[in-house]
Design a protein around this motif. Structure first.
Motif, mmCIF file in Angstrom:
data_model
loop_
_atom_site.group_PDB
_atom_site.id
_atom_site.type_symbol
_atom_site.label_atom_id
_atom_site.label_comp_id
_atom_site.label_asym_id
_atom_site.label_seq_id
_atom_site.Cartn_x
_atom_site.Cartn_y
_atom_site.Cartn_z
ATOM 1 N N ASP A 1 21.411 -6.611 5.243
ATOM 2 C CA ASP A 1 20.443 -7.623 4.724
ATOM 3 C C ASP A 1 20.545 -7.837 3.388
ATOM 4 O O ASP A 1 21.202 -7.121 2.590
ATOM 5 C CB ASP A 1 18.917 -6.668 4.951
ATOM 6 C CG ASP A 1 18.829 -6.503 6.522
ATOM 7 O OD1 ASP A 1 18.985 -7.410 7.524
ATOM 8 O OD2 ASP A 1 17.945 -5.557 6.800
ATOM 9 N N HIS B 1 23.656 -3.425 10.996
ATOM 10 C CA HIS B 1 22.774 -3.405 12.069
ATOM 11 C C HIS B 1 22.639 -4.464 13.018
ATOM 12 O O HIS B 1 22.961 -5.809 12.647
ATOM 13 C CB HIS B 1 21.415 -2.926 11.417
ATOM 14 C CG HIS B 1 20.713 -3.764 10.741
ATOM 15 N ND1 HIS B 1 21.263 -3.833 9.388
ATOM 16 C CD2 HIS B 1 19.826 -4.692 10.804
ATOM 17 C CE1 HIS B 1 20.386 -4.806 8.529
ATOM 18 N NE2 HIS B 1 19.850 -5.280 9.691
ATOM 19 N N HIS C 1 25.003 -7.549 11.302
ATOM 20 C CA HIS C 1 24.782 -8.026 9.841
ATOM 21 C C HIS C 1 24.132 -6.980 8.960
ATOM 22 O O HIS C 1 23.702 -6.002 9.335
ATOM 23 C CB HIS C 1 23.529 -9.287 9.894
ATOM 24 C CG HIS C 1 22.269 -8.872 10.341
ATOM 25 N ND1 HIS C 1 21.870 -8.441 11.473
ATOM 26 C CD2 HIS C 1 21.224 -8.703 9.274
ATOM 27 C CE1 HIS C 1 20.630 -7.943 11.301
ATOM 28 N NE2 HIS C 1 20.207 -7.970 9.983
#
Ligand code: AKG
Ligand code: FE2
Length: 380
Positions: free
Chosen positions: A254, A308, A252
């Motif tokens: 952030d 990540h 995903h």
């Protein structure tokens, strides 16, 4: 569907699984059930966390690449002009190519973050019904015992997301620790001691990068407001008997401008670099900084918000502690004209952070989450 649960929509229109008012949640009827919560309550089996062949972790938690650039924040603040220029150049390059870098000499004492981690461990060790008192109603703030159960992707972690304001912290602590005892006071005090220097550090890094992009230092930080979702996040990844088939948190990116992360000595954070998963080595003398989608979009894609993930292991629980720095949620953000050139035409459309966050939740935290903000989503 799990027994005792029903589908419903929350106020933001996100369809999530709600319990039928059971338990003593602060928000019964509105609160979703989460994957790790369901596992710990015996309502979800380990097999149901298994990823498809392609998604399974290829790199174990304790294999690391040590080439992630390290930026000396002390030298950025007080170094010679050469030291400053050198560190700024390395940081900007890392933010463009990796979307990640480590920082050293950052000025935040290790004890401050370690104490938050210790308190977080105590929180996660509470009985489930206590943690559910602050269950996140919409996957934004509060206890998220994994991913919402309606999501296909089942996350092997539990998290606590805390809005960085004194009022929000007071309210959260009062709900979990109504007796207002010694631990509650320490929990609050330690978080405040963590939030304040992490906020300053985040602002400083955002401003250095903004200036390095050729903009006024405060072009973005001046957009902070009481509506900025600056967030403290604690993650707990319980040991797993089958770490090769599950993921703590799947790939995903952030949402916010920037994250600053401290991980304990177990290992598990991995970044996608040039299409390879790279393990980031735990190291008490550094924090890990990553660019979020908001910074990627307002920099017209010059800075990278890299996918990540966190992998888990069979021997030791893992904890990570993060400070996410965000700017105003509701104002429309646009790319500064200085970042639009003939060589780099405008790539990102105007957007709000809250619209982006809603997209991420509605779409089960997709891998390329910033793509919907592109003017031409087909272009990569
Ligand atoms: O625990 C980690 O190392 C990564 C956690 C993470 O990526 C997140 O909470 O957004
Ligand atoms: Fe993340």
């Amino acid at each position: 569907m799990t027994a005792g649960a029903a589908l419903a929509s929350d106020s933001e229109g996100v369809t999530i699984l709600h319990e039928n008012g059971e338990g003593k949640a602060a928000n019964p009827g509105r609160s979703p059930m989460y994957s790790m919560q369901a596992f710990l309550e015996g309502k979800l089996k380990l097999e149901e966390f298994a990823r498809s062949e392609e998604e399974r972790p290829t790199v174990p938690h304790n294999v690391f690449d040590e080439t992630l650039p390290i930026i000396d924040i002390g030298a950025l603040k007080d170094g010679t002009p050469e030291e400053r220029a050198n560190n700024v150049a390395i940081m900007l390059e890392a933010a463009k190519s990796w979307g990640f870098f480590k920082i050293t000499n950052h000025g935040v004492p290790l004890e401050v973050v370690k104490q938050v981690e210790v308190n977080g461990k105590e929180f996660f060790a509470l009985p489930m019904e206590r943690k559910l008192l602050v269950r996140a109603p919409d996957f934004v703030f509060g206890y998220t015992g994994g991913s919402p159960l309606t999501w296909k992707s089942k996350w092997w972690l539990e998290g606590l997301m805390i809005k960085v304001t004194d009022d929000a912290l007071d309210e959260l602590v009062a709900q979990v620790y109504p007796d207002e005892g010694e631990f509650a006071a320490r929990f609050k005090k330690d978080l405040k001691s963590f939030f304040s220097p992490m906020h300053e550090l985040s602002r400083f890094i955002v401003e250095e990068l903004t200036q390095a992009l050729g903009l006024e230092r405060d072009s973005f930080t001046r957009l902070e407001s009481p509506n900025s979702n600056c967030t403290g996040r604690m993650n707990h990844y319980p040991v797993c008997t089958d770490p090769d088939v599950v993921l703590g948190i799947p790939p995903h990116a952030d949402t916010q401008m920037l994250g600053i992360l401290y991980q304990d000595d177990v290992g598990g954070l991995q970044v996608l670099k040039d299409d390879e998963w790279v393990g980031i080595k735990p190291d008490d003398s550094t924090f890990v900084v990553n660019i979020g989608d908001t910074f990627q979009a307002v920099s017209n894609g010059i800075l990278r918000s890299s996918p990540h993930r966190a992998v888990v292991n069979a021997k030791k629980d893992r904890y990570s502690t993060i400070y996410f720095y965000g700017i105003d949620n509701t104002i429309t953000l646009t790319v500064p004209t200085e970042l639009v050139t003939e060589d780099r035409p405008l790539k990102y459309r105007p957007f709000t952070v809250s619209e982006h966050r809603k997209y991420i939740v509605d779409n089960e935290a997709p891998l390329h989450s910033a793509r919907h903000l592109l003017i031409d989503p087909q272009a990569t």
